[in-house]
Write a protein that holds these residues in place. Structure first.
Motif, PDB file in Angstrom:
ATOM      1  N   UNK A 225      18.051 -25.149  53.649  1.00  0.00           N
ATOM      2  CA  UNK A 225      16.622 -25.133  53.329  1.00  0.00           C
ATOM      3  C   UNK A 225      16.247 -23.884  52.549  1.00  0.00           C
ATOM      4  N   UNK A 226      16.757 -22.729  52.994  1.00  0.00           N
ATOM      5  CA  UNK A 226      16.447 -21.469  52.314  1.00  0.00           C
ATOM      6  C   UNK A 226      16.979 -21.472  50.882  1.00  0.00           C
ATOM      7  N   UNK A 227      18.206 -21.977  50.687  1.00  0.00           N
ATOM      8  CA  UNK A 227      18.796 -22.007  49.348  1.00  0.00           C
ATOM      9  C   UNK A 227      17.980 -22.896  48.414  1.00  0.00           C
ATOM     10  N   UNK A 228      17.582 -24.053  48.897  1.00  0.00           N
ATOM     11  CA  UNK A 228      16.771 -24.949  48.071  1.00  0.00           C
ATOM     12  C   UNK A 228      15.429 -24.319  47.745  1.00  0.00           C
ATOM     13  N   UNK A 229      14.857 -23.657  48.718  1.00  0.00           N
ATOM     14  CA  UNK A 229      13.540 -23.059  48.493  1.00  0.00           C
ATOM     15  C   UNK A 229      13.605 -21.907  47.501  1.00  0.00           C
ATOM     16  N   UNK A 230      14.684 -21.138  47.542  1.00  0.00           N
ATOM     17  CA  UNK A 230      14.848 -20.060  46.559  1.00  0.00           C
ATOM     18  C   UNK A 230      14.874 -20.640  45.152  1.00  0.00           C
ATOM     19  N   UNK A 231      15.587 -21.762  44.976  1.00  0.00           N
ATOM     20  CA  UNK A 231      15.612 -22.404  43.669  1.00  0.00           C
ATOM     21  C   UNK A 231      14.237 -22.844  43.210  1.00  0.00           C
ATOM     22  N   UNK A 232      13.482 -23.464  44.121  1.00  0.00           N
ATOM     23  CA  UNK A 232      12.126 -23.899  43.785  1.00  0.00           C
ATOM     24  C   UNK A 232      11.250 -22.696  43.469  1.00  0.00           C
ATOM     25  N   UNK A 233      11.405 -21.639  44.218  1.00  0.00           N
ATOM     26  CA  UNK A 233      10.571 -20.444  44.027  1.00  0.00           C
ATOM     27  C   UNK A 233      10.767 -19.854  42.636  1.00  0.00           C
ATOM     28  N   UNK A 234      12.012 -19.710  42.208  1.00  0.00           N
ATOM     29  CA  UNK A 234      12.251 -19.100  40.902  1.00  0.00           C
ATOM     30  C   UNK A 234      11.917 -20.042  39.753  1.00  0.00           C
ATOM     31  N   UNK A 235      11.840 -21.334  40.024  1.00  0.00           N
ATOM     32  CA  UNK A 235      11.405 -22.271  38.992  1.00  0.00           C
ATOM     33  C   UNK A 235       9.894 -22.256  38.802  1.00  0.00           C
ATOM     34  N   UNK A 236       9.163 -21.890  39.833  1.00  0.00           N
ATOM     35  CA  UNK A 236       7.696 -21.984  39.778  1.00  0.00           C
ATOM     36  C   UNK A 236       7.001 -20.642  39.611  1.00  0.00           C
ATOM     37  N   UNK A 237       7.688 -19.547  39.827  1.00  0.00           N
ATOM     38  CA  UNK A 237       7.050 -18.232  39.745  1.00  0.00           C
ATOM     39  C   UNK A 237       7.928 -17.285  38.947  1.00  0.00           C
ATOM     40  N   UNK A 238       7.352 -16.153  38.604  1.00  0.00           N
ATOM     41  CA  UNK A 238       8.075 -15.106  37.888  1.00  0.00           C
ATOM     42  C   UNK A 238       7.873 -13.790  38.619  1.00  0.00           C
ATOM     43  N   UNK A 239       8.614 -13.585  39.722  1.00  0.00           N
ATOM     44  CA  UNK A 239       8.387 -12.383  40.530  1.00  0.00           C
ATOM     45  C   UNK A 239       8.845 -11.101  39.861  1.00  0.00           C
ATOM     46  N   UNK A 240       9.602 -11.202  38.756  1.00  0.00           N
ATOM     47  CA  UNK A 240      10.099 -10.000  38.094  1.00  0.00           C
ATOM     48  C   UNK A 240       9.193  -9.528  36.967  1.00  0.00           C
ATOM     49  N   UNK A 241       8.067 -10.230  36.745  1.00  0.00           N
ATOM     50  CA  UNK A 241       7.186  -9.847  35.644  1.00  0.00           C
ATOM     51  C   UNK A 241       6.511  -8.514  35.937  1.00  0.00           C
ATOM     52  N   UNK A 242       6.092  -7.834  34.876  1.00  0.00           N
ATOM     53  CA  UNK A 242       5.424  -6.558  35.037  1.00  0.00           C
ATOM     54  C   UNK A 242       6.389  -5.386  35.009  1.00  0.00           C
ATOM     55  N   UNK A 243       5.817  -4.180  35.085  1.00  0.00           N
ATOM     56  CA  UNK A 243       6.618  -2.960  35.078  1.00  0.00           C
ATOM     57  C   UNK A 243       7.074  -2.627  36.490  1.00  0.00           C
ATOM     58  N   UNK A 244       8.297  -2.096  36.597  1.00  0.00           N
ATOM     59  CA  UNK A 244       8.833  -1.731  37.900  1.00  0.00           C
ATOM     60  C   UNK A 244       9.559  -0.393  37.797  1.00  0.00           C
ATOM     61  N   UNK A 245       9.593   0.319  38.902  1.00  0.00           N
ATOM     62  CA  UNK A 245      10.216   1.637  38.920  1.00  0.00           C
ATOM     63  C   UNK A 245      10.929   1.833  40.253  1.00  0.00           C
ATOM     64  N   UNK A 246      12.204   2.190  40.185  1.00  0.00           N
ATOM     65  CA  UNK A 246      12.962   2.452  41.408  1.00  0.00           C
ATOM     66  C   UNK A 246      12.376   3.648  42.152  1.00  0.00           C
ATOM     67  N   UNK A 247      12.052   4.700  41.399  1.00  0.00           N
ATOM     68  CA  UNK A 247      11.498   5.895  42.039  1.00  0.00           C
ATOM     69  C   UNK A 247      10.160   5.602  42.712  1.00  0.00           C
ATOM     70  N   UNK A 248       9.303   4.835  42.028  1.00  0.00           N
ATOM     71  CA  UNK A 248       8.009   4.498  42.612  1.00  0.00           C
ATOM     72  C   UNK A 248       8.185   3.596  43.831  1.00  0.00           C
ATOM     73  N   UNK A 249       9.156   2.677  43.770  1.00  0.00           N
ATOM     74  CA  UNK A 249       9.444   1.825  44.931  1.00  0.00           C
ATOM     75  C   UNK A 249       9.841   2.671  46.126  1.00  0.00           C
ATOM     76  N   UNK A 250      10.724   3.652  45.896  1.00  0.00           N
ATOM     77  CA  UNK A 250      11.168   4.519  46.990  1.00  0.00           C
ATOM     78  C   UNK A 250       9.996   5.299  47.583  1.00  0.00           C
ATOM     79  N   UNK A 251       9.106   5.804  46.710  1.00  0.00           N
ATOM     80  CA  UNK A 251       7.944   6.544  47.224  1.00  0.00           C
ATOM     81  C   UNK A 251       7.027   5.640  48.036  1.00  0.00           C
ATOM     82  N   UNK A 252       6.808   4.422  47.559  1.00  0.00           N
ATOM     83  CA  UNK A 252       5.938   3.489  48.274  1.00  0.00           C
ATOM     84  C   UNK A 252       6.529   3.112  49.628  1.00  0.00           C
TER      85      UNK A 252
END
Length: 612
Positions: A225-252
């Motif tokens: 179920x989890x594997x199928x849902x991951x496939x559906x999730x990446x087909x319907x959304x774009x969670x990697x959009x936008x700017x990202x920062x490893x350093x800012x992630x660590x601070x947060x």
């Protein structure tokens, strides 16, 4: 030592108390931010359409949450009572499921089980996401599902389910898992949490393979179920959009640990501040941060010294608390993100639940044997539950737990005061009443042009869901929203319907004719005093018309819209998209001729701000 019946009554009292307090919290709240985005989408799309249910919202795939929001909007548009009831009902389901889970993991623990339950029920980590409807629709089903599936996984791993019921149990848990995923993709974490909890409840790391075999149908079903849902999730959304920062992630993540998770262990923070339109931000005092670390250190020492496998249990809980923050903080880690985002605490309800699981596992874990005076003495007995009678620890834990609950209630009252500092509810109430009154003018009443809600309600980057036609789309009765009107009225920042005007972004030059000799008899280009970028603009144009009729008007690179005109002097206001350096005008009614006066292109606003 309380008996089992008394323990159940105390647990029921704690749950009822929590629901009363949470009911008061939502009764004093109202819609906020993403709530209106859900309402806007439910008001502008069929609520059973895939366009609505399958919409990727800010990196989330949440069709079940959209469905509940759509039903609430359809039944009672912009009425906070129904969303508030939804939150309380979902919280009741989650709280009961958590108590079922605690009793399944630690069936013989009594005081310890109540302490674990009370921690979940009153932890400040669960409050901000509960009060916010959009967040609650995500996380409350996840909490209920995690508690339910963990309980079933522990029962299967221990062999507490007979062969006749095994299929029912794992199928039921799989259905619950699917439902949770449909509300919130973070429910994928349920699978590893349930697996680790079942392993630790079944004897520790050495019981991994027996646990996998004992509940193999459940693990296979949840994994597929989890594997199928991951496939559906990446087909319907774009969670990697936008700017990202490893350093800012660590601070947060670090700020989330030190200023949110740790002080919550002593019921903090007590101070919540808000800068509209942001949600409340918690600011714990230093003593709360230090106290939280001391509580964590004390529980860790007790777990290692008094409970077999306690170090692994605490280690897994701490690992989850940190690891679960990484994906969401990565998604919010643009350089422009304020570090205080981590102190909003709306991403922490599942962490509170994992800590509750850890407490239950520690209560159920076998005690270590101490050698006293040449003989072995149990400091406590996880298998019989009799050790609680021989130790002052339960009484001490009860007192500390009660103090933490009182501290958490202080935090909740402070949060509620900050949460109520929200202009959205008053704006929606006033605007709804104004629209009802305008509709009462009859069939020849106003036609309203679209406009954005005030910036403190929703900001432009959520366009078009910040438009009044979408947010108030299901309100009835109300005037129609159109693209053209001869009387411009707008909603002011308080929600009142007031005379409107058009700000002067660009001027439309007057035509060369007069009312006696109108110059517009066919397609005509009206010059602007400068170029416009593409945007939804409002045009205000004065004219003289030879007869009633209809015109077509368009910006240089936009689509044409139709607008009515009346014989004689008049004005027309048109909501139109596009840009360029001129306006195209064309009469559609045979025999219609016009002379155009000076006009404006800009934003619809209150007349007192627009200059007319």
């Amino acid at each position: 030592m309380p008996n089992a019946r008394m323990v159940s009554l105390v647990a029921l009292s704690l749950i009822v108390g929590q629901l009363i307090i949470r009911g008061w919290l939502v009764a004093t709240g109202n819609f906020y931010w993403d709530d209106l985005v859900l309402v806007a989408r439910a008001s502008s799309n069929p609520i059973l359409s895939w366009e609505y249910l399958g919409h990727g919202h800010d990196g989330h795939f949440m069709p079940a949450a959209f469905l509940l929001a759509g039903v609430a909007t359809w039944l009672a548009p912009l009425n906070w009572v129904l969303p508030a009831l939804m939150l309380v009902v979902l919280q009741a389901i989650a709280s009961v499921a958590v108590w079922r889970m605690v009793r399944t993991i630690a069936p013989r623990a009594r005081v310890g089980a109540l302490v674990a339950l009370a921690f979940y029920l009153f932890s400040p980590m669960t409050v901000p996401a509960f009060a916010w409807w959009a967040a609650g629709l995500n996380t409350l089903p996840m909490q209920a599902a995690m508690a339910w599936i963990v309980a079933d996984a522990v029962r299967l791993a221990r062999g507490d389910v007979d062969d006749a019921r095994r299929r029912l149990v794992w199928i039921r848990s799989t259905v619950v898992f699917v439902i949770a995923l449909a509300f919130f993709e973070k429910s994928l974490f349920i699978l590893p949490v349930a697996l680790v909890a079942a392993v630790l409840a079944n004897g520790g790391v050495r019981a991994t393979m027996p646990t996998l075999r004992a509940a193999r149908e459940l693990w296979i079903s949840l994994t597929v179920t989890a594997a199928l849902w991951v496939g559906v999730y990446f087909l319907t959304t774009d969670p990697t959009s936008g700017e990202h920062s490893v350093a800012q992630t660590a601070r947060l993540v670090w700020r989330s640990v030190t200023d949110a998770i740790v002080p919550s262990l002593v019921g903090g923070p007590w101070e919540w501040e808000r800068w509209t339109p942001s949600p409340p931000t918690g600011f714990p005092q230093m003593w709360m941060i230090v106290g939280g670390w001391l509580v964590l250190a004390g529980v860790t020492w007790w777990a290692i010294a008094r409970r077999r496998g306690g170090a692994v249990i605490v280690g897994c809980a701490v690992l989850y608390a940190v690891a679960a923050q990484i994906p969401v903080m990565w998604n919010r880690s643009s350089p422009q993100t304020a570090i205080e985002l981590a102190q909003h605490m709306r991403y922490l309800p599942d962490t509170a639940l994992v800590f509750t699981i850890a407490l239950a596992l520690l209560c159920a874990a076998p005690s270590r044997i101490a050698d006293v005076g040449g003989r072995h003495v149990r400091t406590s007995d996880g298998e019989t539950g009799q050790g609680e009678e021989k130790s002052a620890l339960p009484a001490f834990a009860s007192v500390v737990g009660a103090l933490v609950v009182v501290s958490a209630l202080v935090s909740l009252v402070s949060f509620s005061s900050s949460w109520r500092d929200n202009p959205t509810g008053d704006y929606l109430e006033t605007a709804t009443a104004a629209l009802h009154d305008a509709a009462a003018q009859g069939p020849d009443g106003l036609t309203l042009l679209d406009q954005s809600v005030p910036l403190e309600i929703l900001q432009p980057f959520v366009y078009p869901d910040n438009q009044v036609s979408r947010i108030f789309g299901r309100v009835a009765p109300r005037p129609d929203f159109g693209v053209a009107t001869d009387r411009l009225f707008v909603l002011d920042t308080a929600g009142n319907l007031v005379p409107g005007g058009v700000t002067q972004r660009r001027i439309i030059y007057a035509g060369s004719g007069t009312c006696r000799t109108p110059e517009v008899a066919g397609p005509t280009r009206l010059r602007l005093d400068g170029p416009l970028f593409s945007w939804p603009w409002t045009i205000a144009l004065s004219y003289c018309a030879t007869r009633d009729g209809e015109i077509e008007i368009a910006l240089e690179d936009g689509e044409a819209v139709r607008a009515p005109v009346r014989a004689g002097l008049g004005s027309v206001y048109v909501r139109i998209g596009g840009g360029g350096d001129h306006v195209d005008l064309r009469p559609l009614t045979p025999g219609l001729r016009l002379h155009t006066g000076a006009g404006r292109v800009g934003e619809a606003a209150e007349a007192r701000f627009a200059g007319g």
